[in-house]
Scaffold this motif. Structure first.
Motif, PDB file in Angstrom:
ATOM      1  N   ARG A  59       0.961  -1.168   0.002  1.00 54.36           N
ATOM      2  CA  ARG A  59       0.020  -0.047   0.138  1.00 54.36           C
ATOM      3  C   ARG A  59       0.754   1.239  -0.057  1.00 54.36           C
ATOM      4  NH1 ARG A  59      -2.752   1.010   5.929  1.00 54.36           N
ATOM      5  NH2 ARG A  59      -0.767   0.934   7.149  1.00 54.36           N
ATOM      6  N   ILE A  60       2.207   1.243   0.598  1.00 55.60           N
ATOM      7  CA  ILE A  60       2.710   2.698   0.248  1.00 55.60           C
ATOM      8  C   ILE A  60       3.322   2.820  -0.839  1.00 55.60           C
ATOM      9  CG2 ILE A  60       4.934   1.189   0.988  1.00 55.60           C
ATOM     10  CD1 ILE A  60       3.900   4.851   2.139  1.00 55.60           C
ATOM     11  N   ILE A  61       3.627   1.771  -1.709  1.00 55.70           N
ATOM     12  CA  ILE A  61       4.061   2.161  -2.990  1.00 55.70           C
ATOM     13  C   ILE A  61       2.774   2.565  -3.707  1.00 55.70           C
ATOM     14  CG2 ILE A  61       4.764   1.192  -5.254  1.00 55.70           C
ATOM     15  CD1 ILE A  61       6.384  -0.940  -3.528  1.00 55.70           C
ATOM     16  N   SER A  62       1.501   1.782  -3.626  1.00 60.90           N
ATOM     17  CA  SER A  62       0.213   2.370  -4.069  1.00 60.90           C
ATOM     18  C   SER A  62       0.047   3.804  -4.024  1.00 60.90           C
ATOM     19  CB  SER A  62      -0.997   1.515  -3.690  1.00 60.90           C
ATOM     20  OG  SER A  62      -0.857   0.170  -4.299  1.00 60.90           O
ATOM     21  N   THR A  63       0.271   4.096  -2.661  1.00 57.68           N
ATOM     22  CA  THR A  63      -0.196   5.704  -2.181  1.00 57.68           C
ATOM     23  C   THR A  63       0.962   6.704  -2.775  1.00 57.68           C
ATOM     24  OG1 THR A  63      -1.220   4.836  -0.213  1.00 57.68           O
ATOM     25  CG2 THR A  63      -0.174   7.188  -0.323  1.00 57.68           C
ATOM     26  N   PHE A  64       2.094   6.313  -2.783  1.00 59.85           N
ATOM     27  CA  PHE A  64       3.249   7.216  -3.248  1.00 59.85           C
ATOM     28  C   PHE A  64       2.986   7.279  -4.843  1.00 59.85           C
ATOM     29  CE2 PHE A  64       6.024   7.062   0.397  1.00 59.85           C
ATOM     30  CZ  PHE A  64       6.464   8.278   0.138  1.00 59.85           C
ATOM     31  N   TYR A  65       2.487   6.119  -5.434  1.00 59.04           N
ATOM     32  CA  TYR A  65       2.385   6.478  -6.993  1.00 59.04           C
ATOM     33  C   TYR A  65       0.757   7.137  -7.050  1.00 59.04           C
ATOM     34  CZ  TYR A  65       5.775   3.797  -9.467  1.00 59.04           C
ATOM     35  OH  TYR A  65       7.118   3.368  -9.955  1.00 59.04           O
ATOM     36  N   GLY A  66       0.125   7.033  -6.190  1.00 60.75           N
ATOM     37  CA  GLY A  66      -1.443   7.633  -6.470  1.00 60.75           C
ATOM     38  C   GLY A  66      -2.092   6.904  -7.182  1.00 60.75           C
ATOM     39  N   ILE A  67      -2.192   5.588  -7.429  1.00 62.11           N
ATOM     40  CA  ILE A  67      -2.687   4.780  -8.343  1.00 62.11           C
ATOM     41  C   ILE A  67      -4.122   5.017  -8.318  1.00 62.11           C
ATOM     42  CG2 ILE A  67      -0.941   3.152  -7.856  1.00 62.11           C
ATOM     43  CD1 ILE A  67      -3.209   1.353  -6.712  1.00 62.11           C
ATOM     44  N   ILE A  68      -5.029   4.694  -9.462  1.00 62.40           N
ATOM     45  CA  ILE A  68      -6.449   4.496  -9.300  1.00 62.40           C
ATOM     46  C   ILE A  68      -6.840   3.031  -9.356  1.00 62.40           C
ATOM     47  CG2 ILE A  68      -8.390   5.264 -10.630  1.00 62.40           C
ATOM     48  CD1 ILE A  68      -6.927   7.644  -9.692  1.00 62.40           C
ATOM     49  N   THR A  69      -7.502   2.809  -8.433  1.00 65.39           N
ATOM     50  CA  THR A  69      -7.894   1.548  -8.353  1.00 65.39           C
ATOM     51  C   THR A  69      -8.872   0.809  -9.481  1.00 65.39           C
ATOM     52  OG1 THR A  69     -10.183   1.510  -7.367  1.00 65.39           O
ATOM     53  CG2 THR A  69      -8.134   1.470  -5.821  1.00 65.39           C
ATOM     54  N   GLY A  70      -9.041  -0.711  -9.741  1.00 66.82           N
ATOM     55  CA  GLY A  70      -9.946  -1.033 -10.600  1.00 66.82           C
ATOM     56  C   GLY A  70     -11.220  -0.556 -10.511  1.00 66.82           C
ATOM     57  N   ARG A  71     -11.473   0.002  -9.578  1.00 57.97           N
ATOM     58  CA  ARG A  71     -13.012   0.466  -9.361  1.00 57.97           C
ATOM     59  C   ARG A  71     -13.017   1.890  -9.570  1.00 57.97           C
ATOM     60  NH1 ARG A  71     -12.994  -4.312  -6.558  1.00 57.97           N
ATOM     61  NH2 ARG A  71     -14.714  -5.720  -6.992  1.00 57.97           N
ATOM     62  N   GLY A  72     -12.002   2.558 -10.063  1.00 55.84           N
ATOM     63  CA  GLY A  72     -12.028   4.121 -10.238  1.00 55.84           C
ATOM     64  C   GLY A  72     -11.771   4.871  -8.808  1.00 55.84           C
ATOM     65  N   LYS A  73     -11.421   4.294  -7.747  1.00 56.41           N
ATOM     66  CA  LYS A  73     -11.099   5.101  -6.678  1.00 56.41           C
ATOM     67  C   LYS A  73      -9.287   5.528  -6.552  1.00 56.41           C
ATOM     68  CE  LYS A  73     -14.830   2.887  -3.982  1.00 56.41           C
ATOM     69  NZ  LYS A  73     -15.237   2.018  -2.849  1.00 56.41           N
ATOM     70  N   GLU A  74      -9.291   6.341  -5.795  1.00 58.31           N
ATOM     71  CA  GLU A  74      -7.972   6.935  -5.584  1.00 58.31           C
ATOM     72  C   GLU A  74      -6.946   6.047  -4.547  1.00 58.31           C
ATOM     73  OE1 GLU A  74      -7.938  10.765  -3.500  1.00 58.31           O
ATOM     74  OE2 GLU A  74      -7.361  11.935  -5.711  1.00 58.31           O
ATOM     75  N   ALA A  75      -5.935   5.724  -4.581  1.00 64.69           N
ATOM     76  CA  ALA A  75      -5.318   4.743  -3.569  1.00 64.69           C
ATOM     77  C   ALA A  75      -5.732   5.573  -2.061  1.00 64.69           C
ATOM     78  CB  ALA A  75      -3.815   5.227  -3.707  1.00 64.69           C
ATOM     79  N   ALA A  76      -5.412   4.656  -1.313  1.00 65.22           N
ATOM     80  CA  ALA A  76      -5.864   4.999   0.020  1.00 65.22           C
ATOM     81  C   ALA A  76      -4.911   5.946   0.802  1.00 65.22           C
ATOM     82  CB  ALA A  76      -5.962   3.611   0.829  1.00 65.22           C
ATOM     83  N   THR A  77      -5.482   7.134   1.382  1.00 73.63           N
ATOM     84  CA  THR A  77      -4.879   7.992   2.397  1.00 73.63           C
ATOM     85  C   THR A  77      -4.226   7.084   3.491  1.00 73.63           C
ATOM     86  OG1 THR A  77      -5.723   9.952   1.535  1.00 73.63           O
ATOM     87  CG2 THR A  77      -4.994   9.893   3.921  1.00 73.63           C
ATOM     88  N   LEU A  78      -3.120   6.999   3.801  1.00 78.33           N
ATOM     89  CA  LEU A  78      -2.550   6.589   5.028  1.00 78.33           C
ATOM     90  C   LEU A  78      -2.614   7.230   6.253  1.00 78.33           C
ATOM     91  CD1 LEU A  78       0.509   4.615   3.378  1.00 78.33           C
ATOM     92  CD2 LEU A  78      -1.751   3.963   3.421  1.00 78.33           C
ATOM     93  N   LYS A  79      -3.775   6.937   7.108  1.00 82.54           N
ATOM     94  CA  LYS A  79      -4.055   7.811   8.425  1.00 82.54           C
ATOM     95  C   LYS A  79      -2.980   7.726   9.460  1.00 82.54           C
ATOM     96  CE  LYS A  79      -8.207   9.343   6.758  1.00 82.54           C
ATOM     97  NZ  LYS A  79      -8.187  10.671   6.733  1.00 82.54           N
ATOM     98  N   SER A  80      -2.587   8.646  10.075  1.00 85.06           N
ATOM     99  CA  SER A  80      -1.878   8.791  11.209  1.00 85.06           C
ATOM    100  C   SER A  80      -0.474   7.893  10.844  1.00 85.06           C
ATOM    101  CB  SER A  80      -2.435   8.381  12.470  1.00 85.06           C
ATOM    102  OG  SER A  80      -3.433   9.213  12.715  1.00 85.06           O
ATOM    103  N   TYR A  81       0.053   8.332   9.876  1.00 84.56           N
ATOM    104  CA  TYR A  81       1.105   7.285   9.218  1.00 84.56           C
ATOM    105  C   TYR A  81       2.278   7.515  10.028  1.00 84.56           C
ATOM    106  CZ  TYR A  81       3.806   4.424   5.961  1.00 84.56           C
ATOM    107  OH  TYR A  81       4.575   3.435   5.623  1.00 84.56           O
ATOM    108  N   GLY A  82       2.578   8.849  10.604  1.00 88.55           N
ATOM    109  CA  GLY A  82       3.634   9.112  11.277  1.00 88.55           C
ATOM    110  C   GLY A  82       3.448  10.498  12.025  1.00 88.55           C
ATOM    111  N   THR A  83       4.506  10.786  13.008  1.00 88.12           N
ATOM    112  CA  THR A  83       4.327  11.970  13.976  1.00 88.12           C
ATOM    113  C   THR A  83       5.651  13.104  13.444  1.00 88.12           C
ATOM    114  OG1 THR A  83       3.526  10.352  15.649  1.00 88.12           O
ATOM    115  CG2 THR A  83       4.556  12.616  16.363  1.00 88.12           C
ATOM    116  N   HIS A  84       4.879  14.285  13.468  1.00 89.11           N
ATOM    117  CA  HIS A  84       5.920  15.287  13.389  1.00 89.11           C
ATOM    118  C   HIS A  84       5.761  16.515  14.426  1.00 89.11           C
ATOM    119  CE1 HIS A  84       8.529  18.351  11.647  1.00 89.11           C
ATOM    120  NE2 HIS A  84       7.784  19.147  11.258  1.00 89.11           N
ATOM    121  N   ASN A  85       6.754  16.696  15.119  1.00 83.49           N
ATOM    122  CA  ASN A  85       6.693  17.918  16.138  1.00 83.49           C
ATOM    123  C   ASN A  85       5.247  17.744  17.164  1.00 83.49           C
ATOM    124  OD1 ASN A  85       8.751  19.421  15.365  1.00 83.49           O
ATOM    125  ND2 ASN A  85       7.420  20.854  14.245  1.00 83.49           N
TER     126      ASN A  85
END
Length: 386
Positions: A59-85
């Motif tokens: 999924r990290i590769i799918s998200t970085f590429y910003g793929i379109i799924t076979g059903r026409g949806k965007e790649a998943a947003t990875l929620k709370s993937y990291g922390t900054h400040n």
């Protein structure tokens, strides 16, 4: 004609009326499918057991590429993937980083009879929306507030840790299913159910270890079909003389697998390849142009090889990250240009203005490349609540 599900061997359905089984997983951008393979129950169960782990491992590769799924949806947003400040961030399709959630602080000073509202949001539109909600809850209007300090900031996390996992047996079973599903689209339902593919079917459903059924491979794939650096490909070759059928599966242009489909092939020679571009859904098929050589036929499936795995993952993730950088630069150029023309749109586009725009674009891209945080104080009279 009634068909029996190849996996449970009990459920029946009319030919072409079974559950939709994708060659390449729809969640990875696959389009091509068949409805003459399995029942809905098996499709759902295998989806959870083997397809989901494969999609999540990539999924990290799918998200970085910003793929379109076979059903026409965007790649998943990875929620709370990291922390900054001290704040969580999400990873959006295309790899852009964004705060996971907004923050509102509201303090009432009863002595002075005022309410201090602090809003931390991802953009100006969100600030406006949140302020309106707060004012409505207080029974106040825009005319009742006084704007204090406003800071616009662009901050970059120092690093993002990613996880790409392709070492699970369940994932390899899903990849084997990819090759079997593709050959099922080109042979008769009777041949698929003749017993010729019983070993690979048993491996897919988990009834047999069959570690010699699939392996990651470094052998050269045929040049066609080829439509994208990020493409998924499935290539089938069956030999009447060798009594064998093998499948080559390539994910994201570099994760390569060989699947031994059968060693008792009784059909004619068969060569066909399918490719789909998960970035836009384009797909092609080629027949009689993917003949394999002795290198392919002599290699034996040998399971998982950690060294091959790391080499392929580095290549594929590097390509996905470079695509993300390209998308980021395009976004920066578009946003800086749009903001620039809002400021100077009524003036002639002189050489001086061209240089000013070029400088702003260059600075914004440099900040992105070198991860330079940027902060800008917005004067209260420049902030408008809409």
């Amino acid at each position: 004609m009634k068909l029996t599900c190849i996996y449970c061997k009990t459920e029946q359905f009319d030919q072409g009326k079974g559950s939709e089984e994708h060659v390449v997983l729809s969640s990875l951008g696959g389009r091509k499918s068949s409805r003459s393979i399995c029942c809905q129950k098996c499709n759902i169960e295998l989806g959870k057991e083997i397809d989901k782990p494969l999609a999540e491992g990539l999924r990290i590769i799918s998200t970085f590429y910003g793929i379109i799924t076979g059903r026409g949806k965007e790649a998943a947003t990875l929620k709370s993937y990291g922390t900054h400040n001290g704040r969580n961030f999400d990873l959006l399709p295309g790899g852009r980083v964004e705060l996971s959630r907004v923050k509102i602080d509201r303090q009432i000073d009863e002595e002075k009879g005022v309410v201090n509202i602090s809003v931390r949001a991802r953009n100006v539109d969100e600030v406006n929306k949140l302020l309106k909600q707060q004012l409505k809850s207080l029974g106040k209007g825009i005319e009742d507030i006084q704007i204090g300090e406003i800071t616009e900031s662009v901050e970059y996390p120092k690093s993002i840790s990613v996880s790409i996992d392709l070492g699970l047996v369940s994932q390899h079973r899903s990849i084997a299913k990819t090759a079997l599903t593709y050959i099922a689209t080109m042979i008769s339902p009777e041949r698929l159910r003749s017993g010729c593919f019983s070993n690979i079917i048993e491996y897919i459903i988990g009834s047999e270890e069959a570690s010699n059924s699939i392996s990651m491979t470094q052998i050269n794939f045929p040049p066609l079909p080829n439509i994208s650096d990020a493409q998924h490909r499935v290539i089938i070759s069956a030999s009447e003389d060798k009594k064998m059928a093998i499948g080559l599966v390539e994910l994201f242009g570099g994760l390569k697998f060989m699947v031994a489909l059968t060693d008792c092939w009784e059909g004619p020679n068969l060569q066909k390849g399918y490719a789909v571009n998960p970035l836009n859904g384009d797909q092609v098929e080629y027949e009689d142009t993917v003949n394999l050589n002795d290198e392919h036929w002599s290699e034996k499936a040998s399971g998982f090889d950690g060294g091959i795995y790391l080499e392929m993952v580095r290549k594929v993730f590097g390509a996905a990250f470079n695509h993300h950088v390209k998308l980021e630069h395009e976004r920066i150029i578009s946003e800086v240009t749009e903001e620039f023309f809002k400021e100077f749109g009524g003036e002639d586009f002189t050489d001086e203005l061209k240089m000013k725009l070029s400088s702003r674009i260059a600075k914004a891209i440099a900040n992105s490349v070198y991860k330079i945080n940027e902060y800008r104080i917005i004067p209260p009279d420049h902030f408008k609540i809409i």
